[in-house]
Structure formats: structure tokens, C-alpha cells
Design a protein around this motif. Structure first.
Motif, short mmCIF file in Angstrom:
data_model
loop_
_atom_site.label_atom_id
_atom_site.label_comp_id
_atom_site.label_asym_id
_atom_site.label_seq_id
_atom_site.Cartn_x
_atom_site.Cartn_y
_atom_site.Cartn_z
N GLY A 127 0.82 -1.21 0.00
CA GLY A 127 0.00 0.00 0.00
C GLY A 127 0.85 1.26 0.00
O GLY A 127 2.06 1.25 -0.24
N ASN A 156 -4.26 -1.08 1.22
CA ASN A 156 -4.27 -0.93 -0.24
C ASN A 156 -5.38 0.01 -0.75
O ASN A 156 -5.52 0.19 -1.95
CB ASN A 156 -4.39 -2.28 -0.93
CG ASN A 156 -3.13 -3.11 -0.78
OD1 ASN A 156 -2.04 -2.64 -1.09
ND2 ASN A 156 -3.27 -4.35 -0.29
N ASP A 157 -6.16 0.54 0.20
CA ASP A 157 -7.18 1.50 -0.22
C ASP A 157 -6.49 2.74 -0.81
O ASP A 157 -5.40 3.15 -0.37
CB ASP A 157 -8.04 1.94 0.97
CG ASP A 157 -8.95 0.82 1.45
OD1 ASP A 157 -8.94 -0.25 0.81
OD2 ASP A 157 -9.64 1.02 2.46
N ARG A 201 -7.61 6.44 6.25
CA ARG A 201 -7.29 5.03 6.48
C ARG A 201 -6.99 4.73 7.95
O ARG A 201 -6.67 3.60 8.30
CB ARG A 201 -6.11 4.61 5.61
CG ARG A 201 -6.44 4.55 4.13
CD ARG A 201 -5.30 3.96 3.34
NE ARG A 201 -4.12 4.81 3.36
CZ ARG A 201 -2.90 4.44 2.93
NH1 ARG A 201 -2.74 3.20 2.46
NH2 ARG A 201 -1.90 5.27 2.97
#
Length: 1463
Positions: free
Chosen positions: A1358, A1398-1399, A1434
Motif C-alpha cells: 500500500g 491498499n485503499d 485510512r
């Protein structure tokens, strides 16, 4: 070597619109202003803001490396006068290579306001090959025929044996000398204008002569003779006394040069005749001989230094009418000249037009316009009439008289006529005067006029056009006088000829008949810009020129006028012993400002001053607020006369329209054009403003699409004064107009304001980058800017109407945010705060407390969110409104209208916190701050050796840092007028600063032998006190920097603080010797105050001088009686650190303290209780505090390098944190609990799902060391600059983080690197951790990020985890590996969900208050109290200092931002 210099005007780019309100492109041309003349390009053929000219102008002969100064004025054609839309100055040194130059244009009178760019090229040519670029080439063409000696004057010995090359050299010298001679004679006020005019006439000839076909060497020798005499003139430069002695001769030289040049122009087919002179039957040989003899005589006078009375040799060929074969009745009957004169005098009965009784321009003033008019009159053009229009009192008649005198001196004044109202019914007086004077000017004309009078005795009874035809037009046409140069006719004060009806016949004559005059008749007309005159002079035969009163040259002329008259006053009042430069430049500038550019006011003011018993008292009266009527009475008389004659005062509708339209035209805060004023109609069918105002064009500046304004401020004072006009129908009640205007402003806003009225397409960019789709209506913009000004200007008892209160209620509840949007769009949001303050006071005064509370809430909204709202208007709705506290009335009113914004899901404020803004402009501790008197800025001094002035609203520096000290700057104070600062430094010096120009006023000064810790201006700003490490206090003169008395000696330690009493008679000081001392201003000790147990860091007086406040390192505050030294209050306890700063409130009822414990407190002066605070937020001790002028804001400067702005009215403290210390380490205990260690020596346990504190243990034995590992050896291999080491749980690998951001991962089994080093961060790596299963590795760094890596491959998982605002010192995985925790110096713990690594992270950086996206686009703005604990998208959970989490589910931004208002 000299070169012929050409200036090629190429093009312009991005010119401003010609008519600001209609945004109409200009029709531009370029005017180039040289030291001795002005030249212009043609006008662009079409309206455009990007014109191309490619036009060449000739500057003349100059030597290589010559430095030339050029002033450019880009003008646009406009009615009635051309307008200047951009100016620029350029100074360049000539070189043989062509120079392409682009200069930035500025709006006239507004420095640094851009007005586009202008491109030009400078080219140099050999003067012998330069074509028509100079007079050399023109006369080189005249040399095409052989020379013969019989045509050369015997007296011209210089050229008796001349050859062609000598002539060329002489011609070259002539141009050079004419160009430079103006500098030689510029001190001769009578000569210099004629020398300039000679150069102008010659220059115009340069530009039009190409090559003539039939040349005559006689003219060549004539030009050579002029070269000869200017060689003699140039030689006088070494003998100034001789120059002054020969002033009369030099004047004759200049006049003769002009006359001779006009002759050459006619000879070369470039004059008024339109054909070669020698193609006529007139032989010019005698005239050339006469010219040459005149120059020889003048040269003899120059050589002998004896003034010789030499008559001007005129171009007139003869005054003997018989030579022209005219059959004149008078001459056939043997009548002589006296008979002609008697006939004209008897029949014409001319009016008195004696120039000697007319005021002329003061010598040295109006030089530019005089030069322009003179050149126009002497130069052929398609236009035959020059109209010079100007407002009443702008000096038109003085100009006309000066031009008449100048033309008469050159025998060019044919006639002059002064219009006056007394003769307004005698239309024929114009023709009578003109014909009579023309007859006297030339006997041939006189004979023809007399012939007409005798042949038709009733000619004066005919209609005006017939009189003009027979007595003026026909005599001028009957003689071929075109080869003799121009005849000038001057008509002054045309507007004085009655009203528009009585003027009509004269205007018709000027427009229809005057253009029929021969081309050599040049007519100058002056008048006010009355509507009928402006409309009549739109014909192509009239050249229009406006006298503007707002130009720099006009201001300089007026200042010169005052200076000359003040010298006369000094000379006439020797007993008063006035200074030679009385009254000084400051007072001269003030007089110039009050004049508003009108010479009529200047004359009245100076007459008032000169005739007084004491001119100093009269001057003070003129410059005071209440100017005696004696000064303005001449203008008042003018106003009353114009009003009486121009108005329809018997018509009630007219009177009402006049009071409204004239009232708003004069009382609007920004002058508006007619089409905008019409938007303020009170009823739809009200007549347009111009229908009324055009009757008063002589009192107002009324131009097409231009703002309407008065000719002088005294017009407004006159019409709104009950003393002068209370009983007159033209009286304007200012209170009534302001009230009605305020109501109209609210009405316009209510009708037009709406969401996104400005048409912003996206929220991602700043206003300046936004293409705005719709044009905001000027009337709406004015209403948004000025409603509060009109509300405030109205008297309270007169403005207490239910209508206005209803308007304010509608405004705040329905249009407030839309109003802010408009102000943001037009870059004028700064007016919003004072406007809301006015509204709040108005509502309180009239009993509407609920709406007043709403206004106060709106004011806090503006103060908090001024920065984002001013930068990007969409963020009013998508950033500011969602961050409003839940109890805000404004939020309650508007929030539901904008459902598609974010919400604060954690940490939402219920009320407004005290912090307003954070200014971070210094790079080191802020040692001192002062509020600037304008209420808009704060000045600060810092250990980074600079002084800064910052804008309170935006936090940006308003100028470059003030540099000059060579050590930390610990002391600062401001002069009461806000124009000067004084600073003190550890370099032992003080510096005085000019706040306006950001520069030092005086060199560093001071005789201290130690660091300076405190400086203070006296209340009268005449003195400065300073306290130093050398244990002394010194007093300095604030103007000269000289010491005013010996040092104050008595303290036995560093003097940390000093202050003057309000009456400037005493000084108080605080010292490291634990005492407070009071002194006289001369240094005599008065009191010693004992009681503190540590250094006294700060002292200050109360404004009434009763009390002294002191703060000490003993953490106590004490309040002392300033008279007897007794303790009034204290010691006051509350702070947990030294008291470094104290400050009284403006009313003295409270005081503020700043401490080393990083907090502020507000105390009650009467009781000593802490009434507000502690206000926390600084990351360092608070060294300085001060209040805004209105007492509503506190400014604090800290060791953390920041300035913070606080709201004094806030009832709550900023934070109630669970803990407030740096997080040094974090570690998961299990899947649900997290342990942390902090700089406060506490170990805490937390619930990782809720963030709730489970336990807290103090361990005094725990040192909490955080010592880095500087070297490490793994399996015999040394790692460069290792910083932290971590071992995986299964023991398979070891990770080493270094200072340079690299991570090396080693196999424990083989001792080898598993893969090449990872460039993980851009700063020191403080912590490494492995997940329990060994699959992932996490790193924390000084770059404020956390990163996760695959252990086996070193590949990043990420994007970096962002959100911390300080170094991240610790990181750890939960036992299941699903969570990641990080602890930071920012006093927070953040927990991250591994599944969201990984957003896509839409937030890329946080700079100041802005959250920006991947392309640095503006996403949203966060207020100061939400920033440090803000969780990025996040982040799963935050623990610590004021954690804030946003719910972005409904948030829209970018091009979708307009959906914020949609359900």
C-alpha cells in the motif's frame, strides 16, 4: 560617434478593459514621454486588449552607451477625453545591437497593480544613412543641387567656404544640440519653454520629411546658420552667469528658431499650404537672407555677451498689400492704416480682451500640457480645433492665457476671446472680437475686414454664420497666407456663454463654420465638459484633450504652486522668522491632497493664508477638519451659481430626483457609472440618473461608462451642509440618503444573491485560477461591499426603522453565506469583518439581541475561516460550514441546506474554541510581538534575526523579512501611527524600521554592552526605552537615535523588561535581581518593589497609570500600586512555569499572562481570579502576549516559532485531553489492549476498539531514555549509520533502520542481506517492528509516516500511512496482525487497519490548514483546533490530544462541489 535612435513600438498584451464596468476592450495607442517632448503611435484600428502597432518613432541623435529614460503611457480613445489605462518607465543604455524589451504596465496611480505588457525595440542607425529619422537626413536631401556662393549671407562667415561634408557635420550637430540644449537652459524659466517648443516643431519635421524633389541650397545654408548659433549657445554652459545675463537674447534665439523651422517646413511641402513654397509666385530668397542676418546678429550678441534688441523675422512675405495685386476699396481711396483701424474700432466695438489682466500659469507649472498645446497649434493636422476640457477650477483659463502669451510672443496669436456670462446675450461679440483682433494682427486682413464693413454696413445685424462668413472667413481666404505659418485663435471658457440653449448658435458656428477656415488657422477652445459641448465636439475636425486632476504631473504642479507662494509668505513676514522651507514638505503634501487637483482651491487657500495676521494659524486652519468658509467660499459661490441656473427647482419631481441621484452619486463610497447608479432606482419607473445629473456636468465628472464623481470634495460638503444649503431645494440630507441606500443595498442582495452566483466550476483550485462563468453585476458587488458603510454613516436615531432591522434579519438568515461568496469572488473578503461588527452594534443598539447574537456568531465564523474562504469561495460551503460548532446559530440556520458535505464523527466541538489562527512565518522562537494600529497586522521579532509583519486574516507576511540585526531579536515595539517599528537584539543594537517601505530608517544604534531584551516607545512616540544584559536602562530620541540622558543604574542583574507610564513621566523595569523599579524619565529612582523570589521577566503599566503588573520566574503574578509601591494583588497562582509575558486589557478590567508552561490565562484585575483559560496549544513557552486594538483578540508568540491568535470571548478552554505528552513507545499487550510510554513518565493501557483509557501508572524510576544506536555489527558485517534494530518473532531475520531512511534486512541463518537496501523514508527511521507471523515489517520515521513492507521481498504494501504531525517514534503490530499502532511526538497514538492498506489514499499532504490531493488540489481546509489530532481516512482509531475523525460518506468536491446544496 552619434547614432540616430529609432523606437519601434511592437505590441501590447493583456491590456485592461477600457471601461471597467462594461469590460469593453480598449482602442489603444502608445504615448512615449521623453524629457523634452511627447510622441505617439497611431491608434489601433479595432478595439482589442492585444494590439499590434509595429510603428517606428524617432528619438533623435544619441551617442553610443548613452542612457535614456522613457515613460510609456498606453491610452485608449474615449469620449470626451482619452484615458490612460497603463503606464511604465524604462531606463536603458544604448548599444549597436537592436534591443527587444518587454515592460510590465501598471494601472495609473496604483503601484504594483498589473495592466498588461508592452513590447518595443530600440534600433540605432548611422545618422548619414538614417533616412528621415532626423533633421540631418532631411537636409541631406535638400543638398542634392550644387552650391553657389551668391546666395550665402556675407555675415555667415562660418560657411563661406563650406563643402558638403562640413554641412553634413553641421546638420548632425544641430540635432544633437537641440536635443541637449534644453538641459543647458532648463533653469531659465522664460527661455526653456521656447527651446522645448523649437525642439518639438523640429522633431515633427524629422518624422514627415522623406525626400523632396527640387532642393535649394539656400535652405541648407539657413539650417547651417542655425547650427552655428547653437554651437555658441552650447558653449555658454560653462558660464552660468553669462547665461542669465543673456536671457533675452536666448529667448530671441528660441523664437527665431521656431519661426525659421516653420518656414523650412512650408518650403519642404510639409506645412499648412500643401505645396512647395517655391512653386508659388513668391521668391523666398529675401526671406532666407533676413533669417540668416537675424541669426548672425543673435550670434554676435552671444559672443559679445551684450543683449541686442533684435526684431523677430517673421514668415510673412510682406505687409504691403499692393504686392499681391489686391483691389481694396480702402487703399484705392488712399486710406492709411490708421483709417482702417478707426473704421474697425467704430463699427466692431470690440470687448476688452486684455491679456495683462488674466492670471497665467505659474512659471514652472503645467509644462507638459503647455508643451502639448503649443506643439499642436504649430503643427499641421486634419483637425483644426483643439478642445481642452476640464472641470471647474482645474486651471483652463490660466492655460489659455499662458498659451496666448506664448503665441503672441512668437507673433502667432491672431485673436483671443474670453467668454463670460455678462455678455452671454451678445452672440455677435464673438465675431466682432475675432475680426477686430485679426485685423490688427495683419494689415491685409484689416483692410479686407474694413472693406467688408464699408461695403455692407448692416453686416453686424446679419445672423451669426453670415457675420462670421463676411468678417472672418472671407478675409482669411482672400489672401494666400498658408506659406506664412499658423495663425492661432483662442476661445476661452466656452461654457461661460450662458446655458445650453444660448450656447447653441455658437456651438453650431464652431462645428459647421470654423472647419471652413484655411488650414493655417489653428483654434484652441477651453471649457468645462458640459453635455452639449461634449456632444457637439464629436466631429472629426475637433481634437479632444482632457485636463485630468488626478495625474502625477498635476500634483507636482500644485505642490510647486504652493511652494512658490509659501516662499513669498516667508519673504513678506521676516519678523516671524519662518524657516526657509516653511511650511515643510509634509504640509505641502497635505495641501496638495486637500486641493484634489484643483487650482481654484489652491488660489483660494493661499489667498486666505497670505492675508492672515499669522500665516501659521491660517495654514493650520486650512489643514484642519473645519476649514474656514473664506477658503472654500469661491467654490461655494460657483456651486450656487451653477445650481441656480441649471436646475428645474420649480418642479417637485425634479427636486426629488436631484436629491436622490446627486445624493447617491456623491455619498457612495466608490464612485459608480450611470448605468450602475440606475440599478439603485427606488421605484421601477424612476427616471434614469443622467436625465437629472447631466444638467450639472460642470460640477461632476460625467464620462461614458466612467464613474461619476464630484470635481472637488467641497461640493459634497456644500450640498450636505444645513449651514450652507439648509433652506435651498438642492440641500441633500446625508442621513436620509445613507439610510435609503442601505435599504437599497439589502434589496439588491435579497433579489440577486444565491448559491454559487459566481459560477465556480471546481472547488479544487483557488479563486484566482477559477474561470468564473457569470459576471457579477456591479451594483450587486457594490451593495455587498458597502451596505455596512451606509448603515454606519446614518445617525442612529434616524436609522432606527423596522425596515432596516427586517433587512438585516433577512440578510443574516437567508443570504449571509452567499454574501461571503461574492466578497471572496471579488477578492474583498476583508470588508466582511468590520461590516458584521457594524451590524452587531446596530442590532444591539436597537434592542434585537437575538439577531445581534447571530451576527456575533457570523463574525466568529469569518474570523475562523477567513483563510479558506478568501482563497477558494466553494470552501465556504464544503469546509467552513461543516466545521462550525454544533451550537452555532449559523450552523443551525444553514447546515441542512448543504447535506452533501462531510461531518465530524469524533471530536466535534460544541462551542467555538478560543484559537482563531496560527501564523508560522519564523524559523525560530518568537521573542516579541506587537499588534499594528491598523488592526489588520501583527509584527513579530524572532531568534532567526528577523522582524516580520504578518496579515492577521491570512497569516501571510505582508512584506519581506526586515533584516539588519546580527543576533536574535528579542524586543519590539510599534510607533502609535503604525509607520515605524523599533527592535532590540542580542547584537546589542536597536534598529528603527519604516513599516511602509520595509526598510531601515536609521543605521543600527545603541551604546549597550549586552543583549537588549526590551524596547518601548513613549506614549508621545518621542522617546524609546531599552533594557539590557548590561543591567542598565537607556532612553533614546526616537527621531535622531541620540541618547537623551545618562544610563539608569541600579539593577544588579539583567533588565528583562521596561515600560513607560501613560503620561511619559515615569519608567518601570523588571530585572534578574528579582526587583521591580520605578524611575523618572531622566533616570532618578522613585520606587523599588520587592517580593518576587526569582527573575522578574515582565512588567507593564495600566493605561490609567495607577497600577504596575509584574510576572516572575517564581510562577507568580503581582499587581502593585504605582504611587506608593504597595502590593494590591498577589501573589496570583495558577501557572506551573515562569511568567514570561503580561498585558492589560484595553479597559484595564482584566489582564493576560503567558507562561513557560505553554499556556495563556485571563485574570480579573479587581479580584485576581483566573476568569478564562488556560488556553493551550503552543508547543513551547509563551514569551510575548499582546491584545488587538479592539480587545477582541489575543496574540501570543512562543518558543515554538509560532504566533497564535485567540478569541478573548470564548468561554471554553481549547482542549480537555486524556494526556498531553509525547508518545515515545507503543506495544500491543493482546488483541484488545495497547500500552504506551510517554515523556511525562506515565505508562498507560488503552482499549484499542474504543480508545478508552484503562490504566495509568507513574514510574519515577523509569528514565524513559531514547538513546539511538550509533553502530551495530551483524554476523561480522558493519552497517553504515544504523539507528534502530528489530528481530522477527521467529528469529529468521533482522532489520536495521538508518539515519538516511534505509532499511537493511538480514538473514540470521546466512548473515547475508535478503535483498538490496530499501529506501523506505526521507528521514531518520525511529522504529521497526515485525508482525507476529513474520509476513510484514513496519517502519516509523521522522518524515511523519508509517510504512508496511513484505518481509520476504521488501516490497511496499500500500501507500505510506500519513496523518501524524510530528516524528513517529514507535510502531507495533497487534498479535493477530490485523492492526498496527504508532506513537508520535505529536502526542497521539494512531491505530491502522491492515486490511485498508491498499485503499486509495485521496489525501496526499496537509500544509497549513489545507488538505491536498495527489495533484495538490484543494480538498478541504481544517481549522487550527482540529489539525493536530486529525485522523486521515485510512486511520481506524486515534488516542490522545483532541482526536478528530471525519465522516466523508456524503462529501462532494471538485467539479461535483455544487451538489453540496442538493438533497
Amino acid at each position: 560617434m552619434s547614432f540616430c535612435v529609432d523606437l519601434e513600438i511592437l505590441y501590447a498584451r493583456s491590456l485592461p478593459m477600457a471601461h471597467g464596468w462594461l469590460q469593453k476592450p480598449p482602442k489603444p495607442y502608445v504615448q512615449v514621454i521623453l524629457p523634452n517632448r511627447t510622441i505617439s503611435t497611431p491608434t489601433a484600428l479595432v478595439r482589442t486588449d492585444n494590439p499590434v502597432w509595429n510603428h517606428t518613432l524617432t528619438l533623435g541623435l544619441m551617442s553610443i552607451n548613452h542612457q535614456i529614460s522613457l515613460s510609456f503611457s498606453v491610452k485608449t480613445k474615449s469620449l470626451p477625453f482619452d484615458r490612460c489605462i497603463g503606464t511604465a518607465d524604462a531606463t536603458l543604455r544604448l548599444s549597436e545591437a537592436p534591443q527587444l524589451i518587454v515592460v510590465n504596465l501598471e494601472v495609473p496611480g496604483r503601484k504594483a497593480v498589473p495592466a498588461g505588457q508592452l513590447a518595443f525595440r530600440v534600433c540605432l542607425k548611422n545618422p548619414l544613412l538614417a533616412g528621415s529619422a532626423s533633421i540631418q537626413s532631411a537636409n541631406q536631401a535638400l543638398q542634392s543641387t550644387p552650391f553657389t556662393s551668391d546666395t550665402i549671407s556675407a555675415g555667415s562667415s562660418l560657411f563661406r567656404h563650406a563643402d558638403t561634408s562640413t554641412l553634413r557635420s553641421a546638420l548632425q550637430s544641430l540635432s544633437e544640440k537641440l536635443s541637449s540644449i534644453t538641459n543647458v537652459l532648463n533653469h531659465l524659466s522664460q527661455v526653456h519653454p521656447y527651446i522645448e517648443l523649437a525642439w518639438s516643431v523640429t522633431s515633427s519635421l524629422y518624422q514627415v520629411i522623406q525626400g523632396q524633389v527640387d532642393r535649394d541650397q539656400k535652405v541648407t545654408y539657413l539650417v547651417a546658420t542655425m547650427t552655428d548659433i547653437y554651437t555658441a549657445v552650447e558653449a555658454l554652459n560653462t558660464d552660468p552667469e553669462k547665461v542669465a545675463l543673456l536671457e533675452d537674447t536666448l529667448l530671441a534665439v528660441a523664437k527665431q528658431t521656431i519661426e525659421c523651422t516653420l518656414f523650412v517646413r512650408e518650403y519642404c511641402n510639409q506645412g499648412f499650404q500643401g505645396r512647395m513654397l517655391h512653386q508659388t509666385f513668391v521668391d523666398p530668397s529675401d526671406k532666407i537672407q533676413n533669417f540668416m542676418e537675424a541669426f548672425d546678429n543673435l550670434r554676435t550678441s552671444l559672443n559679445t555677451a551684450i543683449n541686442v534688441q533684435t526684431a523677430l523675422v517673421s514668415m510673412k512675405m510682406s505687409n504691403n498689400i499692393d504686392r499681391f495685386g489686391r483691389n481694396c476699396l480702402l487703399l484705392h481711396s488712399s486710406a492709411d492704416h490708421s483709417t482702417v483701424h478707426n473704421i474697425m474700432l467704430e463699427r466692431l466695438r470690440p470687448a476688452d480682451n486684455d491679456l495683462s489682466e488674466r492670471d497665467q500659469c505659474l512659471t514652472g507649472t503645467r509644462t507638459e500640457i503647455l508643451s502639448f498645446i503649443s506643439q499642436w497649434l504649430l503643427t499641421p493636422s486634419n483637425e483644426t480645433i483643439l478642445w481642452v476640457g476640464g472641470l471647474a477650477g482645474s486651471g483652463k483659463s490660466a492655460l489659455a492665457a499662458s498659451i496666448a502669451s506664448r503665441m503672441a510672443g512668437m507673433s502667432r496669436l491672431g485673436a483671443i476671446h474670453f467668454f463670460n456670462r455678462a455678455a452671454s446675450t451678445q452672440q455677435s461679440s464673438l465675431v466682432r472680437n475675432l475680426s477686430y483682433q485679426l485685423g490688427l494682427f495683419d494689415s491685409r486682413l484689416g483692410a479686407a475686414i474694413a472693406d467688408g464693413l464699408l461695403s455692407n454696413p448692416r453686416v453686424l445685424a446679419l445672423p451669426l454664420p453670415d457675420q462670421f462668413h463676411q468678417l472672418v472667413l472671407m478675409p482669411l481666404r482672400s489672401h494666400d497666407m498658408g506659406t506664412e505659418g499658423p495663425i492661432v485663435v483662442i476661445l476661452d471658457a466656452l461654457d461661460e456663454f450662458g446655458n445650453d440653449l444660448s450656447r447653441r448658435p455658437v456651438l453650431d458656428l464652431l462645428v459647421n463654420d470654423f472647419p471652413k477656415l484655411p488650414k493655417f488657422v489653428r483654434v484652441l477652445v477651453t471649457s468645462r465638459p458640459e453635455i452639449d459641448i461634449k456632444l457637439a465636439f464629436t466631429t472629426s475636425t475637433v481634437f479632444k484633450h482632457g485636463l485630468r486632476t488626478d495625474t502625477t504631473s498635476n500634483s507636482q504642479d500644485i505642490t510647486h504652486y504652493f511652494r512658490v507662494h509659501c516662499r513669498i509668505i516667508v519673504a513678506n513676514n521676516l519678523l516671524l522668522k519662518l524657516a526657509d522651507d516653511w511650511p515643510g514638505e509634509e504640509n505641502l503634501d497635505a495641501l496638495c491632497v486637500r486641493s484634489s487637483g484643483l487650482f481654484a482651491w489652491c488660489a483660494a487657500a493661499m489667498k486666505f493664508i497670505e492675508t492672515g495676521q499669522d500665516p501659521r494659524e491660517r495654514l493650520a486652519t486650512v489643514l484642519g477638519n473645519d476649514v474656514d468658509s473664506v477658503v472654500v467660499s469661491p467654490l461655494h459661490a460657483l456651486y450656487e451659481l451653477v445650481l441656480q441656473q441649471s436646475g428645474l427647482w420649480f418642479d417637485g419631481t425634479f427636486v426629488k430626483d436631484f436629491q436622490w441621484w446627486m445624493g447617491i452619486a456623491l455619498l457612495v463610497w466608490q464612485p459608480l457609472p450611470s448605468e450602475v447608479l440606475d440599478e439603485f432606482k427606488e421605484v421601477p419607473d424612476q427616471l434614469p440618473c443622467l436625465h437629472t445629473l447631466r444638467r450639472f456636468a460642470c460640477l461632476l465628472s460625467i464620462e461614458e461608462h466612467e464613474p461619476i464623481c464630484s470635481l472637488h470634495p467641497s461640493l459634497t460638503e456644500f450640498l450636505t451642509s444645513a449651514r450652507y444649503c439648509g433652506t435651498k431645494p438642492w440641500f441633500i440630507d446625508p442621513c436620509d440618503i445613507h439610510c435609503r441606500l442601505a435599504a437599497r443595498c439589502f434589496s439588491l442582495m435579497a433579489s440577486n444573491l444565491r448559491f454559487n452566483i459566481s459560477g465556480f466550476i471546481t472547488s479544487h483550485i483557488q479563486n484566482v485560477q477559477s474561470p468564473v462563468d457569470c459576471k457579477l453585476a456591479p451594483a450587486l458587488v457594490y451593495s455587498c461591499r458597502s451596505w455596512a458603510d451606509h448603515l454606519q454613516a446614518a445617525e442612529s436615531e434616524r436609522s432606527a426603522s423596522p425596515i432596516l432591522r427586517h433587512c438585516l434579519g433577512t440578510f443574516f438568515r437567508n443570504h449571509f453565506l452567499f454574501w461571503l461568496e461574492v466578497l471572496s469572488a471579488v477578492n474583498d473578503l476583508q470588508v466582511s469583518m468590520p461590516a458584521v461588527i457594524v451590524a452587531e452594534r446596530y442590532l444591539k443598539a436597537h434592542g434585537d439581541q437575538d439577531l445581534a447574537f447571530f451576527a456575533a456568531d457570523g463574525l466568529r465564523f469569518i474570523r475562523t475561516f477567513f483563510e479558506p474562504m478568501s482563497e477558494s469561495a466553494p470552501h465556504i460551503y464544503i469546509s467552513a460550514l461543516p466545521f462550525c460548532p454544533t451550537r452555532s446559530p449559523l450552523r443551525a440556520q444553514y447546515h441542512e441546506q448543504f447535506p452533501n458535505t462531510f461531518s465530524v464523527s469524533q471530536g466535534e466541538q460544541t462551542t467555538w474554541p478560543p484559537i482563531l489562527n496560527v501564523i508560522q512565518t519564523h524559523h525560530a522562537a518568537v521573542g516579541a510581538i506587537v499588534a499594528m494600529p491598523n488592526g489588520k497586522q501583527v509584527a513579530s521579532a524572532s531568534a532567526d534575526q528577523t522582524v516580520l509583519i504578518s496579515d492577521l486574516a491570512t497569516g501571510a507576511a505582508v512584506c519581506d523579512p526586515l533584516r539588519g540585526h546580527h543576533g536574535a531579536v528579542w524586543a519590539l515595539d510599534v510607533f502609535r501611527d503604525g509607520l515605524r517599528l523599533v527592535s532590540g537584539s542580542s547584537d546589542q543594537h536597536l534598529i528603527m524600521w519604516d513599516c511602509v517601505n520595509a526598510r531601515q530608517i536609521l543605521p543600527p544604534f545603541g551604546d549597550h554592552s549586552g543583549a537588549i531584551w526590551s524596547v518601548k516607545f513613549s506614549s508621545d512616540s518621542q522617546s524609546i526605552a531599552s533594557g539590557s544584559d548590561d543591567r542598565t536602562i537607556r532612553i533614546w530620541n526616537s527621531h535622531t537615535a541620540e541618547s537623551m540622558c545618562p544610563p539608569f543604574v541600579g539593577h544588579s542583574g539583567t533588565v528583562w523588561s521596561v515600560d513607560f507610564s501613560e503620561d511619559d513621566t515615569r519608567v518601570v523595569s523588571g530585572s534578574a535581581d528579582k526587583t521591580v523599579r520605578v524611575w523618572t524619565k531622566q533616570g532618578a529612582p522613585i520606587l523599588v518593589l520587592n517580593g518576587h523570589k526569582a527573575d522578574v521577566w515582565c512588567v507593564t503599566w495600566s493605561l490609567d497609570g495607577r497600577w504596575i503588573l509584574s510576572g516572575s520566574g517564581d510562577q507568580n503574578i503581582r499587581l502593585w500600586d504605582a504611587l506608593d509601591g504597595s502590593l494590591v494583588l498577589g501573589p496570583l497562582l495558577g501557572h506551573t512555569g515562569a511568567i514570561w509575558a503580561v498585558c492589560f486589557s484595553t479597559d484595564g478590567r482584566s489582564f493576560i499572562t503567558g507562561s513557560a508552561d505553554k499556556s495563556l490565562r485571563i485574570w480579573d484585575t479587581a479580584t485576581g481570579e483566573s476568569i478564562r483559560g488556560p488556553f493551550t496549544g503552543h508547543d513551547g513557552g509563551i514569551w510575548s502576549v499582546t491584545l488587538s486594538n479592539d480587545g477582541s483578540r489575543i496574540f501570543s508568540g512562543s518558543a515554538d516559532g509560532s504566533i497564535r491568535i485567540w478569541d478573548t470571548e470564548s468561554a471554553s478552554t481549547l482542549f480537555d485531553p486524556v494526556f498531553d505528552s509525547e508518545v515515545w513507545s507503543v506495544a500491543f499487550l493482546d488483541g484488545d489492549r495497547l500500552s504506551s510510554g510517554s515523556s511525562d513518565k506515565h505508562v498507560r493501557e488503552w482499549d484499542v476498539k474504543t480508545g478508552k483509557l484503562l490504566s495509568c501508572t507513574l514510574n519515577n524510576n523509569w528514565t524513559g531514555h531514547f538513546t539511538p544506536v550509533h553502530s551495530s555489527t551483524i554476523s561480522g558485517t558493519e552497517v553504515d549509520q544504523p539507528w534502530v534494530v528489530a528481530l522477527s518473532h521467529d528469529g529468521r531475520c533482522k532489520a536495521v533502520g538508518s539515519r538516511d531512511g534505509l532499511i537493511n534486512v538480514w538473514s540470521q541463518e546466512t548473515g547475508c542481506l535478503l535483498y538490496p537496501p530499501i529506501q523506505a523514508h526521507h528521514g531518520i527511521i525511529w522504529s521497526l517492528a515485525f508482525s507476529a507471523d513474520g509476513q510484514y515489517m513496519a517502519s516509523a520515521s521522522a518524515d511523519r509516516t508509517v510504512r508496511v513492507w513484505e518481509t520476504d521481498t521488501g516490497v511496499a504494501v500500500g501507500h505510506p500511512l500519513r496523518g501524524h504531525t510530528g516524528d513517529v517514534w514507535s510502531v507495533d503490530f497487534s498479535s493477530q496482525g490485523s492492526l498496527l499502532a504508532s506513537g508520535s511526538v505529536d502526542r497521539t497514538i494512531r491505530i491502522w487497519d491492515m486490511e485498508k492498506l491498499n485503499d486509495i489514499e485521496m489525501w496526499s499532504e496537509q500544509s497549513g490548514g489545507w488538505i491536498r490531493g495527489p495533484n495538490r488540489e484543494l480538498l478541504l481546509w481544517v481549522p487550527p483546533y482540529y489539525r493536530e489530532g486529525l485522523l486521515w481516512p485510512r486511520t481506524e482509531l486515534g488516542i490522545g490530544k483532541h482526536i478528530t475523525k471525519l465522516d466523508l460518506t456524503n462529501f462532494v468536491d471538485g467539479i461535483d462541489w455544487v451538489r453540496a446544496a442538493q438533497d
